[in-house]
Design a protein around this motif. Structure first.
Motif, PDB file in Angstrom:
ATOM      1  N   LEU A 350      34.146 -65.963  27.384  1.00 45.59           N
ATOM      2  CA  LEU A 350      33.499 -67.155  26.843  1.00 45.59           C
ATOM      3  C   LEU A 350      31.977 -67.033  26.835  1.00 45.59           C
ATOM      4  N   ILE A 351      31.408 -66.447  27.888  1.00 47.85           N
ATOM      5  CA  ILE A 351      29.964 -66.284  28.007  1.00 47.85           C
ATOM      6  C   ILE A 351      29.619 -64.827  27.720  1.00 47.85           C
ATOM      7  N   PRO A 352      28.999 -64.547  26.612  1.00 49.69           N
ATOM      8  CA  PRO A 352      28.756 -63.155  26.229  1.00 49.69           C
ATOM      9  C   PRO A 352      27.673 -62.492  27.087  1.00 49.69           C
ATOM     10  N   VAL A 353      27.794 -61.208  27.230  1.00 56.35           N
ATOM     11  CA  VAL A 353      26.787 -60.375  27.881  1.00 56.35           C
ATOM     12  C   VAL A 353      26.178 -59.479  26.815  1.00 56.35           C
ATOM     13  N   PHE A 354      24.834 -59.424  26.770  1.00 54.77           N
ATOM     14  CA  PHE A 354      24.150 -58.713  25.692  1.00 54.77           C
ATOM     15  C   PHE A 354      23.430 -57.475  26.203  1.00 54.77           C
ATOM     16  N   ASN A 355      23.312 -56.526  25.304  1.00 54.37           N
ATOM     17  CA  ASN A 355      22.499 -55.338  25.539  1.00 54.37           C
ATOM     18  C   ASN A 355      21.687 -55.097  24.269  1.00 54.37           C
ATOM     19  N   VAL A 356      20.357 -55.222  24.375  1.00 53.53           N
ATOM     20  CA  VAL A 356      19.478 -55.112  23.212  1.00 53.53           C
ATOM     21  C   VAL A 356      18.565 -53.889  23.397  1.00 53.53           C
ATOM     22  N   TYR A 357      18.534 -53.032  22.381  1.00 54.20           N
ATOM     23  CA  TYR A 357      17.687 -51.833  22.477  1.00 54.20           C
ATOM     24  C   TYR A 357      17.411 -51.330  21.050  1.00 54.20           C
TER      25      TYR A 357
END
Length: 424
Positions: A350-357
């Motif tokens: 339900l709660i997303p985890v992000f990885n931005v690069y």
């Protein structure tokens, strides 16, 4: 031889009755008329000293029980003391009958005044509005106007009088009014002084503050009531008026992103509205008063929840210089989860985890998420959306942001503030 002329004057005497009668609780002047002595009746030839301490010829007293008074009279030749006994009689009494209307609050009350069981030694006299010389001694009168009516009773055997006072009131003539300067106002939080009520002295009730000012804080129709109690008749009168609170014709706001149905305690989330050229002050609120709200731009805020809650909302509204408020924009009900639930398997979905690069970047930007992505936005520090892409619900996206000018931005994915984005 020497001749002498000898004049013999009569002794001092009081030619007034030593026993007098006074009306109870009425002022009474004790009469005195001295003859004889050297002055032989001349008013300025005697000195007086009353038992009350007064030194005038006559004194006035207020008696409520039989009382004895003395006066010492002195002239050139002699001094004598005279005694008065003042008896007390009650003032004449009367039985007053008031024939009242069936409903005294709808018209003249009373409708008739009369005295009953009159005594032969008493003279009865009416006075008041509409009473004439022909009717002043009638046993019954019929009031025709509002005012004070008096019945004076004179007892010719004692000289005592008594007066009864009655107030006649026409309650139906009381005009009560409640006027409102504006029948329709826009919603705001500014209290408004809109009412004028007459006659003065009544009470306003309704959606009012302590100063009887109207508070148009919610849309709807409100009834304001003015209640007046006539101090004479004690009749109660009420009048009401309605005032409508409407939303202004200001542009409605929309969310610049989707708002998830659940958030985590201690995490910070970005909420933004679309830029609809609204250079007005905005108010952000959550139903949880412990939440921390930080403004980051004209149209965006950061919200951090301190406590978990199953029911919560985020709302925003703005107002103009005239203090009119826009239609309120609120999220659907959202759940704020505690730390334990936020790390459960179900909540990870339900709660997303992000990885931005890479970040900083000058062209390509990769975004990975534990949940399928639906919308990506790049927002400048003024809250303006300068880049937006509707995604295809994939968990990975690569963006070409080479046309974005150098600067610091906020990356928002599905309404969640993911990270500061630096473009160089």
């Amino acid at each position: 031889a020497t001749q002498w002329t000898i004049k013999v004057a009569a002794s001092l005497s009081n030619h007034m009755n030593a026993s007098q009668t006074a009306c109870s609780n009425n002022e009474f002047t004790i009469p005195i008329h001295i003859l004889g002595g050297a002055a032989n009746g001349a008013s300025n030839g005697y000195e007086y000293l009353w038992s009350t301490g007064e030194t005038t010829q006559h004194i006035s007293v207020l008696v409520d029980e039989p009382t004895t008074y003395t006066v010492t009279v002195t002239d050139e030749w002699e001094t004598r003391i005279f005694t008065y006994f003042i008896d007390v009689v009650d003032p004449p009494q009367a039985e007053i009958a008031m024939d009242a209307a069936d409903d005294p609050c709808s018209g003249m009350s009373p409708v008739a005044l009369s005295y009953i069981n009159p005594l032969e030694n008493l003279v009865y006299t009416w006075s008041g509005p509409g009473v004439t010389t022909e009717s002043q001694n009638d046993s019954i009168i019929y009031p025709t106007a509002t005012g004070v009516y008096e019945l004076t009773i004179n007892d010719w055997s004692t000289g005592c009088t008594n007066t009864y006072e009655m107030v006649v009131h026409n309650a139906s003539n009381i005009a009560i009014d409640l006027s409102i300067s504006q029948q329709q106002v826009c919603r705001s939080f500014q209290s408004l002084d809109l009412f004028m009520a007459t006659p003065a002295g009544g009470e306003l009730s309704g959606h009012l503050d302590a100063n009887n000012h109207f508070i148009p804080d919610e849309v709807g129709v409100y009834t304001i009531t003015y209640t007046y109690v006539d101090p004479i008749s004690q009749c109660v009168f009420e009048v009401s008026a309605e005032i409508e609170v409407i939303d202004s014709d200001l542009p409605a706001m929309t969310w610049a992103h989707e708002t998830p149905s659940a958030y985590c305690v201690g995490e910070t989330y970005t909420f933004c509205i679309d830029d609809v050229a609204l250079p007005h002050s905005k108010i952000w609120q959550t139903s949880d008063e412990t939440a921390i709200i930080e403004s980051i731009s004209e149209n965006c805020v950061l919200i951090t929840w301190e406590t978990s809650s199953e029911t919560n909302t985020v709302c925003v509204e703005y107002y103009t210089d005239e203090n009119c408020w826009s239609p309120k924009l609120c999220t659907e009900n959202i759940e704020v989860l505690n730390e334990v639930n936020c790390f459960s398997v179900d909540v990870e979905d339900l709660i997303p985890v992000f990885n931005v690069y890479p970040n900083p970047t000058y062209g390509l930007l990769n975004i990975e998420s534990s949940k399928h992505i639906k919308n990506i936005q790049v927002v400048d520090l003024m809250g303006r959306i300068i880049f937006e892409k509707s995604a295809d619900s994939a968990p990975f996206h690569q963006l070409d942001i080479s046309e974005i000018e150098m600067g610091v931005y906020q990356l928002v994915v599905d309404g969640i503030s993911v990270d500061k984005l630096v473009v160089y």
